[in-house]
Scaffold this active site. Sequence first.
Site, mmCIF file in Angstrom:
data_model
loop_
_atom_site.group_PDB
_atom_site.id
_atom_site.type_symbol
_atom_site.label_atom_id
_atom_site.label_comp_id
_atom_site.label_asym_id
_atom_site.label_seq_id
_atom_site.Cartn_x
_atom_site.Cartn_y
_atom_site.Cartn_z
ATOM 1 N N LYS A 42 0.844 -1.207 0.000
ATOM 2 C CA LYS A 42 0.000 0.000 0.000
ATOM 3 C C LYS A 42 0.885 1.266 0.000
ATOM 4 O O LYS A 42 2.094 1.171 0.023
ATOM 5 C CB LYS A 42 -0.963 -0.054 1.194
ATOM 6 C CG LYS A 42 -1.842 -1.336 1.191
ATOM 7 C CD LYS A 42 -2.752 -1.444 -0.039
ATOM 8 C CE LYS A 42 -3.278 -2.846 -0.320
ATOM 9 N NZ LYS A 42 -4.305 -3.321 0.575
HETATM 10 C C1 LIG Z 1 -5.315 -4.477 0.758
HETATM 11 C C2 LIG Z 1 -6.782 -4.337 0.775
HETATM 12 C C3 LIG Z 1 -7.596 -4.810 1.816
HETATM 13 C C4 LIG Z 1 -7.082 -5.693 2.893
HETATM 14 O O1 LIG Z 1 -6.028 -5.161 3.597
HETATM 15 P P1 LIG Z 1 -4.999 -6.165 4.337
HETATM 16 O O2 LIG Z 1 -4.151 -5.199 5.106
HETATM 17 O O3 LIG Z 1 -4.252 -6.886 3.261
HETATM 18 O O4 LIG Z 1 -5.788 -7.065 5.197
HETATM 19 C C5 LIG Z 1 -8.941 -4.522 1.802
HETATM 20 N N1 LIG Z 1 -9.487 -3.822 0.805
HETATM 21 C C6 LIG Z 1 -8.764 -3.365 -0.226
HETATM 22 C C7 LIG Z 1 -9.438 -2.581 -1.289
HETATM 23 C C8 LIG Z 1 -7.390 -3.619 -0.296
HETATM 24 O O5 LIG Z 1 -6.686 -3.181 -1.334
#
Ligand SMILES: *Cc1c(COP(=O)(O)O)cnc(C)c1O
Length: 409
Positions: free
Chosen positions: A195
Site C-alpha cells: 500500500k
Molecule cells: C489491501 C486491501 C484490503 C485488505 O487489507 P490487508 O491489510 O491486506 O488485510 C482490503 N481492501 C482493499 C481494497 C485492499 O486493497
Amino acid sequence: MTTQSITRLDLPSDQDASGRTFGAEELEQLTGVLNSGVLTSTKGSRVKQLEERFARLVGARWAYACSSGTSAVHAAVAAIDPEPGDEIVTTSITDMGALTPILYQSAIPVFADVDPRTLNVTAATLEPKLNDRTKAIVVTHLFGNPCEMDDIRTLAAERGIPVIEDCAQSFLATSGGVQVGTLGAIGCFSLQQGKHITTGEGGLVVTDDEALARRLFLFINKAWGYGDASPDHYFLALNSRMNELQGAVAVAQLDRLEGVVAARRRTAARLSEMLTGVEGIAVPWVAADHQHSYWKYCLRVDSEQVPGGADALAIELRERGIFSSPRYIRKPAFQCQVFTEQRTFGNSRFPFDHARPEAVDYRPELYPGTFSGLEQVLVMPWNERYTDDHVDGIAAAVIEAVAAVRGLA
Ligand SMILES: *Cc1c(COP(=O)(O)O)cnc(C)c1O
C-alpha cells in the site's frame, strides 16, 4: 532502438527496498520502542501517537489502529452490528479482505455492479440492490480513484443507510476537496506491504461518530472496557490490535505519506499526458472535482482497436520490460469458492442459509459493467520513486506495444 533503453528501466517495486522507504526515522522510532521494553499498544505511546496524527491528517475525530486492512473492515462492520442475514451492499471488484468480515459478522455481502470506466460502484449500480434488509453500504475506492461520493452519499442518506469506505488503496484521495474515509460513517485503511505506506501488515479505521468510535475501539480490544469504572467484555470481539513495533514504523511512514502521494500524482499526470490520444487505449478516468492517489495506474484497452485487448498488450509490454496485470483480479469476488460453494462455518453455510435468493444471485448477466470492466483494464504497478525517465520509458513502451499489437509497427 528504444526497446533497449526500456529494458534497462528497472522500475522500483513496492515488494522490496527499491520502492519502499525505511530510513533513520523508522529506525529511531523502533529503537525507542525496544529500549522502552513496551511492545503492546495498551501500554505504549507509538500507536496512540499514530492514531492522533492520522485522525488529524485525514480530518476525522477518531482513528484507531489495528492489525490489517481486513481487521479494519471487520471492526467497521462489527461497529454497525448487523443482525444475522442482514444485507451489506458492496462491490464485485475488491480485495477479499473487504468481504469476508461481512460474513464473519453474520451478514450477507450483496454485490453491486461497477462502472466499467473505473471499476467502482456508483449510486446507479448500488440503488437496485438496496432494500429494507440493507444494513450498510461498503464502497472501495479502487486503485486510488475515489467513487463518485456525492451521489452515493445522497442515495445512502435518503435511505438512512451508513456508508463504510474502504480506503486501503486510496490514502489522501479526495472527492469534492474532502478526503476519502471521512465522507461516510467509517473509513478503513491498510498498511500492508504494497500500500502507499506500510508496516508490513496493519490497518486504521476513522470516524466522526462517537458511538461508532466506541464500538470500533472495543471490537479491536476484545470488547474490554479499558478505563471504565467496572470494565467487562461487553460483546463478542477479537484482539486485532497493532503492536508498538508496527506503530513505531507507522508514525515514521506517516510523515512520508503526503510526499508519496504527491510524487505518484505528478508522475501519473505525466504518463496520462503522454498517452492521451493514443488510439485504442484510454488513460484513467477521474470524476470532476475528485483527486486520484494512484495506488496503481490503469489503462483501459479497447479490444476493437487493439486485437487481443489487455492480454495482448501485456505480452508486448513484458517483452519491453514492463510488467502489468490484465484484469487485476482473474474473476469477480462472487465467483470465488467461498461464495459459489458457501464454505463458511462447518457445513452450516451460515450466514448464507439466511439469505434471500436474490441476494446471492451471481449470474454474470447481472454484472455487465464488472465483466466488461475487467476485460478492458490493464493495471500497471505505480510507485513514488518513479522518475521522469521511468515514465518516459513506460510511455514509449506502451506506444510501441499498442502499435505492435495493432500490426502498425
Ligand atoms: C489491501 C486491501 C484490503 C485488505 O487489507 P490487508 O491489510 O491486506 O488485510 C482490503 N481492501 C482493499 C481494497 C485492499 O486493497
